[in-house]
Each structure stands twice: as C-alpha cells, then as structure tokens.
Design an enzyme around this catalytic site. Structure first.
Site, PDB file in Angstrom:
ATOM      1  CB  CYS A   2      -0.936   0.100   1.202  1.00  0.00           C
ATOM      2  SG  CYS A   2      -2.027  -1.301   1.400  1.00  0.00           S
ATOM      3  NE  ARG A  27       4.582   1.597  -0.397  1.00  0.00           N
ATOM      4  CZ  ARG A  27       5.725   1.363   0.223  1.00  0.00           C
ATOM      5  NH1 ARG A  27       6.859   1.685  -0.355  1.00  0.00           N
ATOM      6  NH2 ARG A  27       5.741   0.826   1.406  1.00  0.00           N
ATOM      7  CD1 TRP A  74      -0.675  -6.009  -3.662  1.00  0.00           C
ATOM      8  CD2 TRP A  74      -0.670  -6.806  -1.585  1.00  0.00           C
ATOM      9  NE1 TRP A  74      -0.329  -7.340  -3.725  1.00  0.00           N
ATOM     10  CE2 TRP A  74      -0.320  -7.857  -2.465  1.00  0.00           C
ATOM     11  CE3 TRP A  74      -0.734  -7.082  -0.212  1.00  0.00           C
ATOM     12  CZ2 TRP A  74      -0.027  -9.140  -2.026  1.00  0.00           C
ATOM     13  CZ3 TRP A  74      -0.448  -8.367   0.218  1.00  0.00           C
ATOM     14  CH2 TRP A  74      -0.088  -9.381  -0.687  1.00  0.00           C
ATOM     15  CG  ASN A  98       2.180   0.532   3.979  1.00  0.00           C
ATOM     16  OD1 ASN A  98       1.872  -0.646   3.761  1.00  0.00           O
ATOM     17  ND2 ASN A  98       3.415   0.980   3.866  1.00  0.00           N
ATOM     18  N   GLY A  99       0.273  -1.267   6.320  1.00  0.00           N
ATOM     19  CA  GLY A  99       0.769  -2.153   7.374  1.00  0.00           C
ATOM     20  C   GLY A  99      -0.320  -3.093   7.843  1.00  0.00           C
ATOM     21  CD  GLU A 483      15.527 -12.136 -11.668  1.00  0.00           C
ATOM     22  OE1 GLU A 483      15.155 -12.813 -10.702  1.00  0.00           O
ATOM     23  OE2 GLU A 483      15.070 -11.008 -11.913  1.00  0.00           O
ATOM     24  CE  LYS A 487      11.856  -9.825 -13.021  1.00  0.00           C
ATOM     25  NZ  LYS A 487      12.737  -9.883 -11.906  1.00  0.00           N
ATOM     26  CD  GLU A 490       8.347 -10.898 -10.880  1.00  0.00           C
ATOM     27  OE1 GLU A 490       9.338 -10.750 -11.613  1.00  0.00           O
ATOM     28  OE2 GLU A 490       8.128 -10.226  -9.877  1.00  0.00           O
ATOM     29  CG  HIS A 506      18.931 -35.821 -11.136  1.00  0.00           C
ATOM     30  ND1 HIS A 506      19.382 -37.113 -10.969  1.00  0.00           N
ATOM     31  CD2 HIS A 506      20.038 -35.059 -11.272  1.00  0.00           C
ATOM     32  CE1 HIS A 506      20.706 -37.129 -10.981  1.00  0.00           C
ATOM     33  NE2 HIS A 506      21.125 -35.895 -11.175  1.00  0.00           N
ATOM     34  CE  LYS A 605      10.445  -1.917  -7.740  1.00  0.00           C
ATOM     35  NZ  LYS A 605      10.729  -3.181  -8.429  1.00  0.00           N
TER      36      LYS A 605
HETATM   37  C1  F6R Z   1      10.587  -9.747  -8.674  1.00  0.00           C
HETATM   38  C2  F6R Z   1      10.651  -8.890  -7.521  1.00  0.00           C
HETATM   39  C3  F6R Z   1      10.458  -9.518  -6.195  1.00  0.00           C
HETATM   40  C4  F6R Z   1      11.394  -8.871  -5.173  1.00  0.00           C
HETATM   41  C5  F6R Z   1      11.110  -9.421  -3.776  1.00  0.00           C
HETATM   42  C6  F6R Z   1      12.068  -8.862  -2.758  1.00  0.00           C
HETATM   43  O1  F6R Z   1      10.757  -9.052  -9.857  1.00  0.00           O
HETATM   44  O2  F6R Z   1      10.849  -7.718  -7.625  1.00  0.00           O
HETATM   45  O3  F6R Z   1      10.678 -10.888  -6.252  1.00  0.00           O
HETATM   46  O4  F6R Z   1      12.704  -9.127  -5.538  1.00  0.00           O
HETATM   47  O5  F6R Z   1       9.808  -9.097  -3.419  1.00  0.00           O
HETATM   48  O6  F6R Z   1      12.007  -7.471  -2.730  1.00  0.00           O
HETATM   49  P1  F6R Z   1      13.152  -6.602  -2.133  1.00  0.00           P
HETATM   50  O7  F6R Z   1      14.338  -6.712  -3.018  1.00  0.00           O
HETATM   51  O8  F6R Z   1      12.599  -5.224  -2.085  1.00  0.00           O
HETATM   52  O9  F6R Z   1      13.449  -7.151  -0.769  1.00  0.00           O
END
Ligand code: F6R
Length: 610
Positions: A2, A27, A74, A98-99, A483, A487, A490, A506, A605
């Site tokens: 949020c 957020r 969120w 937020n929280g 990774e 990507k 996501e 395996h 994020k």
């Molecule tokens: C994926 C992504 C998330 C963050 C994860 C940790 O693209 O951005 O997987 O990497 O939520 O976030 P941080 O780095 O802010 O601790």
C-alpha cells in the site's frame, strides 16, 4: 504494501495526491482513494481498481480543498472493493494506513461492544474509530487523539490522518512501515516513499519507528508515542523527479532494463581502486576488522534479490574463499537457522522494507552476527537496522518486476567479494584488478546487448503462445535461469521453471517434448561443455532450444531454434550480461500479450507482509 500520501499547502490537494499515488502505485493497485477537506467538510472518494479509476471519479466529482490524504491499496484484510478501499472514515476522522494491525480482532470486538458499526472488513477502520472515540472523549488535539489510539494498536503501520476538528492539519505516524516527510514551498507532504514527494522537494525526513509528525502549512513538529518532542534531521536525496518518469518508453520496466548500464556505472562510481585491485571498504559498509573476523557469509533475501544473492555466493566463495550460504528471508523464521557471532550476514533487498528479510535480519542480529544491508532505497528499514549499508545506486525502480536493481545488487555483491578477498589474502591485486576492470566494461557490453532488443522481440513473438517454459543453466548461470523464469512468470503469467542444468536428468527431462521451449544460458565459460551436453539431450527429445551463447559459437547455432548472442566477456561479469536478454524476452512476451507489465496482477513491489 500500500502507498499513502498526504498534502497540506496552498494548492489544490486532489491532483497532488493523485500524482503522489501514481508514483506509489507500484506498492499496490487494487483500489485507491482520497479524503480532502473542502467547504462541505471532509470529502471522500474511493474506487475499486487502478488509480486511473480514481482519477476519472475525481474528474466527474471534483474535490476542492488544499489539505488531504490518499491511498493506493494491496489487499490484506478484506477483498479489493470500494468499501475496503482507504481512506476509512469514522465521525469526522479519515485514515489511510500501510501495514497490519495485529490485534485488530480484539479491538474490533471492543469497539463493537461500544456500539460502533463497521463498514469495511479492514483492520484500518479500527484506527479511524479509535481516533474518533479519543476525540469525542475530550482529546484536545488531533495529534493527541492519534497518540492515544496508537497506544492501543499492535503491529506495523504508517498512517496519515485528517479530521474535521482540525482541518489545516495532517497527523502522520510510523511504526514498522516506511514514512517520509518533506517540506515544499509553503506546503508539507508525507508519503510512503521518496518518489511520492519528489516533484515538490528533495529534502526529506525519514521517520523513525514510534514517531508522530504534525504537518501544517507552517511546518512540521515531531514527537514520540509518549508525547515528548523529538528532533529529526532532514536529508537531501539525489533522485530527481525525471528519474521517476517513463521518458518515452512504453513501460517503466523497459526503461529500467535500458537503464542498467547507468545503474551499474553509478553503483561502482568512486568505490573502486582499479590499480590496487581493491574496493574502498568505507564506501561499501565494511571494515577491515569485519572482513578479517568473518568465518562464514550468510546471504538473506527474497525473490529477485534472492537470485542476486545466489550469484553472490559463487563470487564470495571464489574470490574470498569464505563458506557462503544463501537463505530465503521467509525460510529463516521457519527453520532453526544457526547464526554465529563471526558470521557476516548480508541482507539484500532493493526496497529495504521486505518483511521476510527484516525477520531474517532480526534473527541474525539476535545471534550477534554482523549484518550488512544491500539496498536501493535510502534510509529504508533494513539499512537502518543493519550494522552497515551498501546502497546500490539504481535510482527509483517503478516497474514491479525488478531489473536494474537486480543488476546493481550483483555489482554490490561482486564488490563485497573483492573487498573480502583482498582483506583475507584470498585474492591478489592483479586478479582483483582483472575482476574490477571487467566490472567497468559491463555497462558498454550491456549497451551492446540492448542493441539487439529488436531481435529478442522477434524471438518473443514466436514464444508468446507458450504456456510452459523451462530455463536451464549451470554455475552462476543457474541463478540467472531462475531469474529468467521468475521474470517470465511474473509479467507474462506463463508457467516457467528455472533449473540447474545438471538436475534436468533427475526429473524435468520428463517434460521435454516438441512444444516445450527450453531457454538455456550457455556462454563460453567453465560450465560450457556440460551445458552443451544438456542441450543435446533436449534436442534429442525434440525440445526447442533458445540459447544464450557467446558470439561466434557455431556449434550452438546449429542446435538452437533461436540464439541470443552474448558479447565476449570475462567470466566474472557474465551474470550481469546473461540476465539482460532474459529480461527483454519476458518483457516482450508480456507486452505482446497486452499485459500490464509494470503492475502485474496480484503483485506489489514492496512486500511488507509475512
Ligand atoms: C521480482 C521482484 C520480487 C522482489 C522481492 C524482494 O521481480 O521484484 O521478487 O525481488 O519481493 O524485494 P526486495 O528486493 O525489495 O526485498
């Protein structure tokens, strides 16, 4: 998660709040709302869906007034809906939050017994009712009512409150969730992060846990939960408002992929001593003493930052010869993870706010370990609670899928590995110089890769229909495969799995048929021969292979359905390069599907929940 924002000044609050929320939308983006003081009292507009819906609602039903608060959500407590959207109102009080309020059930029962009728399922509405009750019980000022109410609340919060009792004031408070206060010209703002305030000011105060800020046009005063005044120092941030704009790119993610050369260059700037093959310890939050006493390194992180940490492990083991472990933040609290006093725990988090990583940092600190934060957001929770901090300098990352912050984290971890290696006599100066020189060459090599973006787009067009994709790599190409898969899933919502290529036989080999695209990271490095053999195994089962290969590798060219060329580069910095075509591939697949690349469904994020 949020985002919250508050404005008190002389301009119309609504557009300023919406602009601030736009910059915080990463957020959370399932609903949004504002509360603004106007001639009729407190005007509240809340909408389900992304911010543009709120924007449209405010165009149809404008709110005048120069003091207000806003929120982008969120969902945690209660599904996304207009009723559950913030601000929550009780009497003449409106709150954005937020929280998570942990004791919300007990407080809700208490308030219901008092005759309160709730209109949402959220934990936040409780705070609004508590403040309203405190005001009705005689609290002389809004700040006092907020203080009394927060005394009842357990959990994490950043809140901003307005009330009809004091229409020229915003009260904001922080405990566990970030909150920044900034002074503009005859105006004060608060918000969940720097980006929300940037177009008004670059002088910001990062609130501490337990701080309460009282904002008016005339300025701000800070106090604590006990009502004592506290002093908070303002810091000048070096992000500019332009950095948080799309700058001609269709999506922030594409812009941020293209910003990687600069993110890398900025993260190393002033931190290297190329001639000595060394890194300046003070610049990266480490000391000679820490480096020498460290017996093990423990990297803790989540998501993309976890993948960066997995790469970091290879570097720290190779260059510093230190036993290195990597653990998901969320798993630390689920295991009896053993930390020692002579461990160096590196917490990697672009936001610096991730709840699970914070939990891991707390556990490491409780065991007496030294904690170094690698973070992108200045003064965020993890650097604050750590013994040292290495800030990556990727600039604001708005796209929810992390790209440039990942690259900057890799750079940070490589610098740490070199510093530790040099202090521990595991790395000689000449090799140090070789590694760091390779690091300095990475930005131009990435620019070369970005020049092939159109070709990656054409490959993406042919892969866009795939519902499952397998990513393979060995050594440090393995975390890059993870990774690449993350990507893709996501933002394109395709099912994607990353595997260590050696593990294919395996189990995952059973998946391979002519319909399964297999993306293999196979540059000319020490893992090349083995990975090459895995590619042949895939081909033998009619799997279609998309290979990342070093320019000129004709043998792979013959085997691959598509080949994404990598420039000749030092092995040390290959992970900085190999990730780029995978980011582009995910981006173009998702964009072709018409997805909201910057705000993929269900994600946020900054993940401040467990
Ligand atoms: C994926 C992504 C998330 C963050 C994860 C940790 O693209 O951005 O997987 O990497 O939520 O976030 P941080 O780095 O802010 O601790």
């Amino acid at each position: 998660m949020c985002g919250i924002v508050g404005y008190v000044g002389k301009q119309l609050a609504a557009p300023i709040l919406v602009d601030g929320l736009r910059r915080l939308e990463y957020r959370g983006y399932d609903s949004a709302g504002v509360a603004i003081h106007n001639a009729e009292g407190l005007g509240v507009v809340r909408t389900l869906g992304k911010l543009r819906v709120l924007h449209e609602a405010l165009s149809e039903q404008p709110l005048s007034g120069t003091v207000g608060i806003g929120h982008t959500r969120w969902a945690t407590h209660g599904r996304p809906s207009e009723e559950n959207a913030h601000p929550h109102v009780a009497g003449g009080v409106a709150v954005v939050h937020n929280g998570i309020i942990e004791n919300h059930i007990a407080l809700r029962r208490e308030l219901e017994a008092d005759g309160v009728v709730f209109s949402s399922d959220t934990d936040t509405e409780i705070v609004a009712h508590l403040i309203d009750r405190a005001l009705r019980a005689g609290a002389s000022k809004l700040v006092e009512a907020v203080r009394i109410s927060l005394g009842r609340v357990q959990g994490a919060y950043a809140i901003a409150v307005v009330s009809e009792h004091e229409p020229a004031t915003i009260v904001a408070a922080r405990h566990g969730s970030p909150l920044v206060v900034g002074a503009g010209d005859g105006e004060m703002l608060c918000g969940s992060d720097i980006a929300a305030l940037l177009s008004h000011t670059r002088d910001m105060v990062f609130l501490e846990d337990g701080d309460i800020a009282e904002l008016t046009c005339a300025g701000v005063s800070y106090s604590n939960l006990a009502g004592e005044p506290v002093e908070r120092e303002s810091k000048r941030v070096d992000w500019s408002p332009v950095m948080a704009e799309r700058g001609g790119y269709k999506h922030f993610m594409l812009k941020e992929i293209h910003e990687q050369p600069e993110a890398i260059a900025a993260t190393v700037r002033g931190r290297l001593d190329l001639d000595a093959g060394d890194v300046h310890g003070g610049e990266i939050g480490l000391t000679e003493e820490i480096a020498k006493r460290t017996r093990r390194v423990y990297l803790v992180a989540c998501g993309t930052s976890y993948h960066a940490s997995l790469v970091g492990r290879y570097w720290i083991e190779s260059l510093a010869k230190l036993p290195t472990f990597v653990e998901l933040g969320s798993e630390v609290s689920c295991r009896d993870c053993v930390f020692f006093e002579d461990d160096l725990v590196i917490a990697v988090s672009q936001s610096g706010e991730t709840f699970d990583t914070i939990g891991a940092v707390k556990a490491a600190k409780a065991a007496g370990a030294t904690v170094l934060a690698v973070a992108n957001v200045l003064d965020s929770a993890i650097p604050r609670m750590s013994h040292g901090a290495l800030y990556t300098r990727a600039g604001p990352e708005i796209g929810v899928a992390s790209t440039k912050c990942f690259s900057a984290q890799l750079v940070a971890l490589l610098m740490i590995a070199v510093y530790l290696g040099r202090r521990r006599d595991a790395l000689d100066a000449a090799t140090g110089t070789e590694v760091l020189q390779a690091l300095c060459e990475a930005p131009s090599q990435i620019n070369e890769l970005l020049g092939d973006a159109d070709y990656v787009r054409s490959v993406a067009a042919q892969m866009a229909h795939a519902t499952d994709v397998l990513f393979l790599g060995r050594g440090y190409n393995y975390p890059i495969a993870l990774e690449g898969a993350l990507k893709l899933k996501e933002i394109s919502y395709a099912h994607a799995e990353g595997y260590a290529a050696g593990e294919m036989k395996h189990g995952p080999i059973a998946l391979i048929d002519e319909d399964l695209p297999v993306v293999v990271v196979c540059p000319k490095d020490r893992t090349y021969e083995k990975t090459f053999a895995n590619i042949q195994e895939v081909r033998a089962r009619e799997g279609q292979v998309i290979v990342l290969a070093t320019k000129g590798d004709e043998a792979l060219h013959e085997l691959a359905a598509h080949i994404l060329w990598l420039p000749e580069a030092s092995e040390w910095t290959l992970p900085l390069l190999t990730v780029v075509p995978l980011q582009l591939l995910a981006y173009y697949i998702a964009a072709r599907k018409g997805h909201d690349v910057d705000q993929p469904r269900n994600l946020a994020k900054t993940v401040t929940v467990e």
